[in-house]
Write a protein that holds these residues in place. Sequence first.
Motif, PDB file in Angstrom:
ATOM      1  N   GLY A  74       0.839  -1.192   0.000  1.00 25.99           N
ATOM      2  CA  GLY A  74       0.000   0.000   0.000  1.00 25.99           C
ATOM      3  C   GLY A  74       0.876   1.245   0.000  1.00 25.99           C
ATOM      4  O   GLY A  74       1.863   1.331  -0.708  1.00 25.99           O
ATOM      5  N   ARG A  75       0.527   2.209   0.855  1.00 26.22           N
ATOM      6  CA  ARG A  75       1.310   3.454   0.992  1.00 26.22           C
ATOM      7  C   ARG A  75       2.317   3.246   2.118  1.00 26.22           C
ATOM      8  O   ARG A  75       1.931   2.980   3.246  1.00 26.22           O
ATOM      9  CB  ARG A  75       0.386   4.618   1.337  1.00 26.22           C
ATOM     10  N   PHE A  76       3.608   3.379   1.808  1.00 27.20           N
ATOM     11  CA  PHE A  76       4.610   3.101   2.833  1.00 27.20           C
ATOM     12  C   PHE A  76       5.861   3.945   2.661  1.00 27.20           C
ATOM     13  O   PHE A  76       6.049   4.598   1.635  1.00 27.20           O
ATOM     14  CB  PHE A  76       4.962   1.603   2.859  1.00 27.20           C
ATOM     15  N   ILE A  77       6.682   3.921   3.693  1.00 28.27           N
ATOM     16  CA  ILE A  77       8.007   4.540   3.673  1.00 28.27           C
ATOM     17  C   ILE A  77       9.003   3.416   3.421  1.00 28.27           C
ATOM     18  O   ILE A  77       9.007   2.412   4.155  1.00 28.27           O
ATOM     19  CB  ILE A  77       8.343   5.215   5.031  1.00 28.27           C
ATOM     20  N   TYR A  78       9.822   3.567   2.388  1.00 29.05           N
ATOM     21  CA  TYR A  78      10.882   2.594   2.139  1.00 29.05           C
ATOM     22  C   TYR A  78      12.214   3.218   2.542  1.00 29.05           C
ATOM     23  O   TYR A  78      12.574   4.294   2.064  1.00 29.05           O
ATOM     24  CB  TYR A  78      10.945   2.161   0.672  1.00 29.05           C
ATOM     25  N   VAL A  79      12.932   2.551   3.435  1.00 27.54           N
ATOM     26  CA  VAL A  79      14.230   3.033   3.898  1.00 27.54           C
ATOM     27  C   VAL A  79      15.306   2.402   3.021  1.00 27.54           C
ATOM     28  O   VAL A  79      15.566   1.202   3.106  1.00 27.54           O
ATOM     29  CB  VAL A  79      14.462   2.701   5.386  1.00 27.54           C
ATOM     30  N   ASP A  80      15.900   3.222   2.162  1.00 28.85           N
ATOM     31  CA  ASP A  80      16.967   2.762   1.274  1.00 28.85           C
ATOM     32  C   ASP A  80      18.292   2.611   2.019  1.00 28.85           C
ATOM     33  O   ASP A  80      19.060   1.689   1.745  1.00 28.85           O
ATOM     34  CB  ASP A  80      17.196   3.778   0.145  1.00 28.85           C
ATOM     35  N   ASP A  81      18.580   3.566   2.894  1.00 31.74           N
ATOM     36  CA  ASP A  81      19.884   3.650   3.548  1.00 31.74           C
ATOM     37  C   ASP A  81      19.695   4.041   5.003  1.00 31.74           C
ATOM     38  O   ASP A  81      18.906   4.933   5.304  1.00 31.74           O
ATOM     39  CB  ASP A  81      20.754   4.736   2.890  1.00 31.74           C
ATOM     40  N   LEU A  82      20.425   3.390   5.891  1.00 33.53           N
ATOM     41  CA  LEU A  82      20.430   3.777   7.301  1.00 33.53           C
ATOM     42  C   LEU A  82      21.834   3.511   7.822  1.00 33.53           C
ATOM     43  O   LEU A  82      22.297   2.363   7.823  1.00 33.53           O
ATOM     44  CB  LEU A  82      19.402   2.980   8.105  1.00 33.53           C
ATOM     45  N   LEU A  97      16.399   8.217  14.027  1.00 33.81           N
ATOM     46  CA  LEU A  97      16.032   8.363  12.615  1.00 33.81           C
ATOM     47  C   LEU A  97      14.820   7.495  12.273  1.00 33.81           C
ATOM     48  O   LEU A  97      13.876   7.958  11.623  1.00 33.81           O
ATOM     49  CB  LEU A  97      17.218   8.014  11.713  1.00 33.81           C
ATOM     50  N   LEU A  98      14.830   6.233  12.711  1.00 30.50           N
ATOM     51  CA  LEU A  98      13.689   5.360  12.427  1.00 30.50           C
ATOM     52  C   LEU A  98      12.411   5.877  13.087  1.00 30.50           C
ATOM     53  O   LEU A  98      11.333   5.822  12.489  1.00 30.50           O
ATOM     54  CB  LEU A  98      13.978   3.930  12.864  1.00 30.50           C
ATOM     55  N   ALA A  99      12.524   6.377  14.304  1.00 26.73           N
ATOM     56  CA  ALA A  99      11.352   6.930  14.988  1.00 26.73           C
ATOM     57  C   ALA A  99      10.802   8.121  14.216  1.00 26.73           C
ATOM     58  O   ALA A  99       9.578   8.264  14.060  1.00 26.73           O
ATOM     59  CB  ALA A  99      11.706   7.331  16.414  1.00 26.73           C
ATOM     60  N   GLU A 100      11.679   8.976  13.727  1.00 24.20           N
ATOM     61  CA  GLU A 100      11.233  10.144  12.953  1.00 24.20           C
ATOM     62  C   GLU A 100      10.563   9.716  11.652  1.00 24.20           C
ATOM     63  O   GLU A 100       9.545  10.287  11.249  1.00 24.20           O
ATOM     64  CB  GLU A 100      12.409  11.077  12.673  1.00 24.20           C
ATOM     65  N   LEU A 101      11.111   8.710  10.987  1.00 23.82           N
ATOM     66  CA  LEU A 101      10.478   8.211   9.761  1.00 23.82           C
ATOM     67  C   LEU A 101       9.115   7.601  10.071  1.00 23.82           C
ATOM     68  O   LEU A 101       8.175   7.750   9.291  1.00 23.82           O
ATOM     69  CB  LEU A 101      11.378   7.205   9.050  1.00 23.82           C
ATOM     70  N   GLY A 102       8.998   6.938  11.211  1.00 24.34           N
ATOM     71  CA  GLY A 102       7.693   6.414  11.618  1.00 24.34           C
ATOM     72  C   GLY A 102       6.698   7.523  11.867  1.00 24.34           C
ATOM     73  O   GLY A 102       5.534   7.444  11.450  1.00 24.34           O
ATOM     74  N   THR A 103       7.133   8.573  12.529  1.00 19.85           N
ATOM     75  CA  THR A 103       6.266   9.735  12.782  1.00 19.85           C
ATOM     76  C   THR A 103       5.839  10.368  11.467  1.00 19.85           C
ATOM     77  O   THR A 103       4.655  10.681  11.264  1.00 19.85           O
ATOM     78  CB  THR A 103       7.007  10.769  13.661  1.00 19.85           C
ATOM     79  N   LEU A 104       6.780  10.538  10.557  1.00 22.27           N
ATOM     80  CA  LEU A 104       6.483  11.112   9.241  1.00 22.27           C
ATOM     81  C   LEU A 104       5.476  10.232   8.495  1.00 22.27           C
ATOM     82  O   LEU A 104       4.504  10.739   7.926  1.00 22.27           O
ATOM     83  CB  LEU A 104       7.783  11.230   8.447  1.00 22.27           C
ATOM     84  N   GLY A 105       5.714   8.931   8.515  1.00 22.17           N
ATOM     85  CA  GLY A 105       4.809   8.007   7.831  1.00 22.17           C
ATOM     86  C   GLY A 105       3.403   8.026   8.399  1.00 22.17           C
ATOM     87  O   GLY A 105       2.419   8.050   7.657  1.00 22.17           O
ATOM     88  N   ARG A 106       3.296   8.033   9.716  1.00 24.84           N
ATOM     89  CA  ARG A 106       1.958   8.084  10.336  1.00 24.84           C
ATOM     90  C   ARG A 106       1.246   9.388   9.991  1.00 24.84           C
ATOM     91  O   ARG A 106       0.042   9.390   9.710  1.00 24.84           O
ATOM     92  CB  ARG A 106       2.069   7.896  11.845  1.00 24.84           C
ATOM     93  N   ALA A 107       1.972  10.499   9.986  1.00 27.40           N
ATOM     94  CA  ALA A 107       1.370  11.796   9.658  1.00 27.40           C
ATOM     95  C   ALA A 107       0.853  11.829   8.221  1.00 27.40           C
ATOM     96  O   ALA A 107      -0.075  12.567   7.911  1.00 27.40           O
ATOM     97  CB  ALA A 107       2.383  12.922   9.876  1.00 27.40           C
ATOM     98  N   GLU A 108       1.452  11.023   7.361  1.00 31.85           N
ATOM     99  CA  GLU A 108       1.042  10.966   5.947  1.00 31.85           C
ATOM    100  C   GLU A 108       0.141   9.765   5.661  1.00 31.85           C
ATOM    101  O   GLU A 108      -0.082   9.408   4.504  1.00 31.85           O
ATOM    102  CB  GLU A 108       2.286  10.894   5.059  1.00 31.85           C
ATOM    103  N   ASN A 109      -0.352   9.125   6.719  1.00 34.65           N
ATOM    104  CA  ASN A 109      -1.226   7.951   6.582  1.00 34.65           C
ATOM    105  C   ASN A 109      -0.577   6.824   5.791  1.00 34.65           C
ATOM    106  O   ASN A 109      -1.245   6.136   5.010  1.00 34.65           O
ATOM    107  CB  ASN A 109      -2.581   8.335   5.978  1.00 34.65           C
TER     108      ASN A 109
END
Length: 145
Positions: A74-82, A97-109
């Motif tokens: 579906g709609r997701f955040i893909y982490v290419d590099d960490l 960084l992962l927590a921030e990406l999770g927050t960003l992803g949740r804010a964008e549904n």
Amino acid sequence: MTDTAILRHAETDADVLACFDVMQQLRPHLQSPGDFLARVSTQRTQGYCLLAVWEGGKPVALAGYRRVDNLIHGRFIYVDDLVTDEAGRGRGHGERLLAELGTLGRAENRERMVLDTGLANALAQRFYFRCGLLARGLHFSMDLS
């Protein structure tokens, strides 16, 4: 993690170039800062973003990611590099960084966050489990060159 560490995207060419030394620790095939900048510029046309933890104006940890939509996730955040600079590992930058990406992803549904890691990379796998990511599949690839 220190109080002086801030999260900020590498948005300018100068920001991206400043990230080269840290990214090269994860991607040693990168030939030069110019090569890295060219690749990031190309990937930006595909939605790539580079989030960094900055300390004293210098990046010490990076998360390259994209917002993706497909039929399996579906709609997701893909982490290419960490990656965290070797000298700064164990200070919570990767988790931040992962927590921030999770927050960003949740804010964008976004429905989930997805990343790949090597089968032999047990330390990374343990880290991802600790951060709440679960192994849900096996990634297959074929060299075409």
